[in-house]
Design an enzyme around this catalytic site. Structure first.
Site, short mmCIF file in Angstrom:
data_model
loop_
_atom_site.label_atom_id
_atom_site.label_comp_id
_atom_site.label_asym_id
_atom_site.label_seq_id
_atom_site.Cartn_x
_atom_site.Cartn_y
_atom_site.Cartn_z
N ASP A 220 9.12 -7.05 1.30
CA ASP A 220 8.61 -8.37 0.95
C ASP A 220 8.13 -9.03 2.24
O ASP A 220 8.23 -8.46 3.32
CB ASP A 220 9.70 -9.21 0.27
CG ASP A 220 9.14 -10.26 -0.67
OD1 ASP A 220 8.01 -10.74 -0.44
OD2 ASP A 220 9.83 -10.64 -1.64
N GLY B 167 6.26 -7.12 5.17
CA GLY B 167 4.85 -6.80 5.20
C GLY B 167 4.09 -7.46 4.07
O GLY B 167 4.64 -8.29 3.34
N ASP B 168 2.83 -7.09 3.93
CA ASP B 168 1.94 -7.65 2.93
C ASP B 168 1.66 -6.57 1.88
O ASP B 168 1.02 -5.56 2.19
CB ASP B 168 0.63 -8.10 3.59
CG ASP B 168 -0.34 -8.75 2.62
OD1 ASP B 168 -0.15 -8.65 1.40
OD2 ASP B 168 -1.32 -9.37 3.10
N PHE B 169 2.13 -6.78 0.64
CA PHE B 169 1.97 -5.72 -0.35
C PHE B 169 0.54 -5.56 -0.84
O PHE B 169 0.24 -4.63 -1.58
CB PHE B 169 2.94 -5.87 -1.53
CG PHE B 169 3.00 -7.23 -2.19
CD1 PHE B 169 1.87 -7.91 -2.59
CD2 PHE B 169 4.24 -7.82 -2.43
CE1 PHE B 169 1.94 -9.15 -3.21
CE2 PHE B 169 4.32 -9.07 -3.06
CZ PHE B 169 3.17 -9.73 -3.46
N HIS C 269 2.42 -11.41 -12.44
CA HIS C 269 2.02 -12.64 -13.14
C HIS C 269 1.64 -13.77 -12.19
O HIS C 269 1.11 -14.79 -12.63
CB HIS C 269 3.08 -13.08 -14.15
CG HIS C 269 4.34 -13.61 -13.57
ND1 HIS C 269 5.35 -14.13 -14.36
CD2 HIS C 269 4.80 -13.73 -12.29
CE1 HIS C 269 6.35 -14.53 -13.61
NE2 HIS C 269 6.03 -14.30 -12.35
#
Length: 247
Positions: free
Chosen positions: A107, A133-135, A152
């Site tokens: 995350d 990190g950046d998913f 969502h």
């Protein structure tokens, strides 16, 4: 429910809900309209509100986490990656119920605040690593990937980018588990109320939405997955597990 109520009653949140009619009329995100920046950017600038938000998300996860390992058999897994997994309470429930498997909690730096302590208390520190990190850019490798309450938040384009990152990192025989409400075809029933209210909340907060089964299938197909199984709702909630396999 304490932090969930504090989040809903926070002045910043209350002001965003006050702009719901703006979202209905224009399709724009109420939060962005009121605060001049997206929700997650706002949380990064307001640590106290971010802490309340993260705790509220944890509360919601903890209500359904024990039901997940009963709904899906993780015993054949090697490494479970929880994408956007927050403080790790969902992954902890999976690891505690399935000895022998390992986990990776992934995350943002803000999202994983408190995760190390959560895993330590659960006695799982030696079986679970934590990565920030950046998913939308990359996802750690594993053979089972959990994505709960993330899709969502975003429009289709961003969801497909995230899922394609999962597809690049998942084992050939792996499984993707998406935990989300599924919008029913008939909205006039009591069981639809939770999904409908969550759909409105996504319009206010992020511009995301709840999706029906056909919409999920289309997202998965665009990212290289095929929907294989859908569980009944978990723990009395409206959340189901959509199990997909790479194709």
């Amino acid at each position: 429910m304490r932090s969930s109520l504090l989040l809903l009653g926070d002045p910043d949140t209350w002001r965003a809900w006050g702009a719901l009619t703006h979202s209905v009329r224009t399709g724009e995100v109420a939060w962005d309209h009121v605060h001049g920046r997206p929700l997650f950017d706002h949380l990064a600038r307001h640590p106290e509100l971010s802490a309340v938000f993260n705790t509220a998300m944890r509360e919601g996860t903890e209500r359904i986490a024990p039901a997940l390992p009963r709904a899906y058999d993780f015993s054949g897994a090697h490494t479970v990656v929880d994408v956007g997994g927050g403080n790790g309470s969902l992954l902890a429930a999976v690891l505690a119920a399935t000895p022998g498997i390992k986990g990776i909690l992934f995350d943002t730096a803000e999202g994983i605040a408190g995760a190390a302590e959560e895993l330590r208390r659960a006695g799982l520190s030696d079986r679970c690593s934590i990565e920030a990190g950046d998913f939308f850019e990359a996802v750690p490798e594993g053979d089972v990937m959990l994505v709960k309450g993330v899709l969502h938040d975003w429009d289709d384009r961003r969801c497909i980018a995230l899922l394609r990152g999962c597809r690049r990192s998942i084992a050939a025989d792996g499984r993707l588990l998406v935990l989300e409400p599924v919008m029913p075809s008939g909205l006039g029933t009591p069981e639809a109320a939770g999904a409908v209210m969550s759909d409105i909340a996504m319009l206010v907060y992020t511009g995301g939405r709840e999706r029906g089964m056909t919409e999920f299938r289309d997202l998965f197909a665009a990212a290289g997955f095929e929907l294989a199984e859908v569980t009944p709702p978990l723990g009395g909630s409206e959340i189901r597990v959509l199990v997909s396999k790479p194709v």
